[in-house]
Design an enzyme around this catalytic site. Structure first.
Site, PDB file in Angstrom:
ATOM      1  N   MET A  23       0.796  -1.226   0.000  1.00 57.32           N
ATOM      2  CA  MET A  23       0.000   0.000   0.000  1.00 57.32           C
ATOM      3  C   MET A  23       0.829   1.276   0.000  1.00 57.32           C
ATOM      4  SD  MET A  23      -3.074  -0.960   2.616  1.00 57.32           S
ATOM      5  CE  MET A  23      -3.720   0.707   2.500  1.00 57.32           C
ATOM      6  N   LYS A  41       3.487   5.803   7.605  1.00 56.09           N
ATOM      7  CA  LYS A  41       3.224   5.058   6.375  1.00 56.09           C
ATOM      8  C   LYS A  41       2.536   5.972   5.365  1.00 56.09           C
ATOM      9  CE  LYS A  41       1.449   0.591   4.806  1.00 56.09           C
ATOM     10  NZ  LYS A  41       0.840  -0.676   5.246  1.00 56.09           N
ATOM     11  N   ASP A 140      -2.729 -11.859   6.682  1.00 52.76           N
ATOM     12  CA  ASP A 140      -1.451 -11.835   5.967  1.00 52.76           C
ATOM     13  C   ASP A 140      -0.299 -12.078   6.937  1.00 52.76           C
ATOM     14  OD1 ASP A 140       0.153 -11.697   3.716  1.00 52.76           O
ATOM     15  OD2 ASP A 140       0.377  -9.525   3.804  1.00 52.76           O
TER      16      ASP A 140
END
Length: 513
Positions: A23, A41, A140
């Site tokens: 992402m 992020k 994940d």
């Protein structure tokens, strides 16, 4: 892209780039308001992306922030803030952990000793158990998302594709969420993820740590790898030692045959402490290839990670927790079996035969209907596994009084329920004694009678409440019948302990494929 020195939201000054993912990019930054180091992020949109895709990416970033912020746990990377710079691109502000990933460590060192792999897995399982109790499935779990701190801490990160109970799915149609090599078989088949899927992925991560390669191997062809994952046929572990039985249980092809994350955490904790892992259900032979015996198993070969070019030079030694010796990565010596090992194997076989005769004599004419004590059963020469042999031994449960002022909060209430169900069905008698209120509605005998017919019992979608916890119960009977049932668990605070007062069946049970 270089944004070094940029100030985000008027307080987070970006420094060096420390990572990247599906992402976006992660930067080390300085919080100029609170004077602390954080990780920021940055969401990156792909060139030529449609407005609809861009909007979905923004929603996923905001959703990651909301989900991760719900989970506050020492083994999960904390989310501090989500900010919008005015360009519609959210920035996620997270806890900064001086660390490297488990993936990086494996690239440098090849494999880990089982005890160290169990220690790392135990901490990850601890965080995931809390996430599952909060209704969050990570989806994940893989070595790249396990951070190993310089001070020995272990944290799971990147809930970017996780799904929370009650939150709408924003993954695009046809998009497969997760990393193929670590996916559970049911996900590769297109089924919805559950906490049990995280159990499998954690097992695959630990497997890779001790074997040097994921349980389904490696392939440059993702479709071929997905096909193998969907089959559920793993390559049996050869170097796992005391982790072998727990790994086989975690990596069952059938989700209902896997233990809960709570039991996974406890088993890994035992191995990490140098103790034998508690007995765990063994997958049905139809779904799991037979593991070679010591006499049949070939000598371990160098891991496939040895074929990778060296990364990062010599391992760092900054952690306060010393890493155990790493398995040698050179080729193994081969040759005929020496006389000493041969004599040892023959002696072990003779002893096993003698013990088997004694067991038969002691149990002759004393068969217990139902076999619920979990002490009998063995695997015959043909390799077929009886239900008795897969039943964990019963253990006495010693619950400590709950401390603190006032009644226990929602987290403690959910933990009580999940810990209770983690004992079922093999340890139902002791669990009933430790957890059920003396006036348990419906009667403890009726509850135990139901458990005596069950092979596995698992929970999913555990939802908090005020002394009433809702969840989805999955049961597989000893006859192989699978069902799913919505339940409500009523709790009562009495003296210094929390007890289960009733278990309501909400609606009718439904068959589960």
């Amino acid at each position: 892209m270089t944004v070094d020195g940029r100030v985000v939201a008027g307080r987070y000054r970006l420094g060096r780039r420390i990572g990247s993912g599906a992402m976006g990019v992660v930067w080390q930054a300085h919080d100029e308001l609170l004077y602390r180091t954080v990780a920021v992020k940055q969401l990156l949109l792909q060139p030529g992306q449609s407005e609809a895709d861009a909007e979905e990416a923004r929603r996923r970033a905001m959703r990651e922030g909301r989900i991760a912020a719900r989970l506050q746990h020492p083994n999960a990377v904390a989310v501090f803030d989500v900010v919008d710079e005015g360009d519609g691109m959210p920035w996620l502000v997270m806890e900064y952990v001086p660390s490297r990933s488990l993936s990086q460590l494996l690239e440098e060192q090849g494999t880990l000793a089982p005890q160290e792999a169990a220690r790392i897995g135990m901490h990850v399982a601890n965080a995931l158990a809390a996430a599952h109790a909060a209704g969050i499935v990570h989806r994940d779990v893989k070595p790249g998302n396990v951070l190993l701190g310089d001070d020995g801490t272990v944290k799971i990160t990147d809930f970017g594709i996780s799904r929370a109970q009650g939150d709408s799915t924003v993954t695009a149609t046809g998009m497969l969420a997760g990393t193929p090599a670590y996916l559970a078989p049911e996900i590769a088949k297109g089924h919805d993820p559950t906490p049990s899927s995280d159990v499998f992925s954690l097992g695959a991560t630990i497997y890779a740590a001790v074997e040097g390669i994921p349980p389904f191997g490696l392939s440059d062809n993702p479709l071929a790898l997905l096909h193998k994952v969907a089959s559920g046929q793993i390559d049996p572990p050869r170097q796992a030692g005391p982790l072998t039985q727990p790994l086989l249980s975690l990596l069952s092809a059938e989700p209902t045959e896997r233990v809960t994350m709570v039991r996974c955490r406890d088993a890994l904790g035992a191995v990490a402490a140098g103790q034998p892992a508690p007995p765990m259900p063994v997958p049905q032979q139809a779904h799991m290839p037979t593991v070679a015996t010591a006499a049949q198993r070939p000598m371990p070969m160098a891991t496939r990670l040895d074929q990778r070019p060296p990364v990062g030079g010599a391992p760092r030694a900054t952690s306060t927790t010393a890493m155990p010796p790493v398995r040698p990565k050179g080729p193994q010596q081969s040759g005929g079996m020496k006389r000493g090992p041969l004599i040892g194997i023959v002696t072990a076989v003779v002893i096993a035969v003698i013990v088997g005769v004694i067991v038969v004599i002691n149990h002759g004419g004393n068969n217990n209907a139902g076999g619920s004590d979990g002490t009998g059963g063995s695997t015959g020469g043909g390799g077929s596994t009886t239900s008795a042999s897969t039943t964990p031994a019963a253990t006495v449960i010693n619950r400590q009084p709950l401390s603190g002022d006032g009644d226990p909060g929602p987290d403690v209430q959910m933990k009580t329920v999940t810990d209770f169900f983690a004992q079922l069905p093999s340890n139902a008698q002791n669990a009933a004694t430790a957890y059920l209120l003396p006036g348990f509605q419906g009667g403890a005998d009726a509850f135990l009678a139901e458990m005596s017919k069950a092979k596995t019992v698992t929970l999913s979608d555990v939802q908090p409440g005020n002394y009433y916890i809702r969840a989805t119960e999955h049961i597989v009977t000893k006859d192989g019948v699978k069902s799913v049932q919505q339940i409500g668990v009523g709790l009562k605070w009495e003296n210094t302990q929390l007890y289960i007062q009733k278990i309501d069946k909400i609606g009718a049970a439904k068959p589960e494929s």
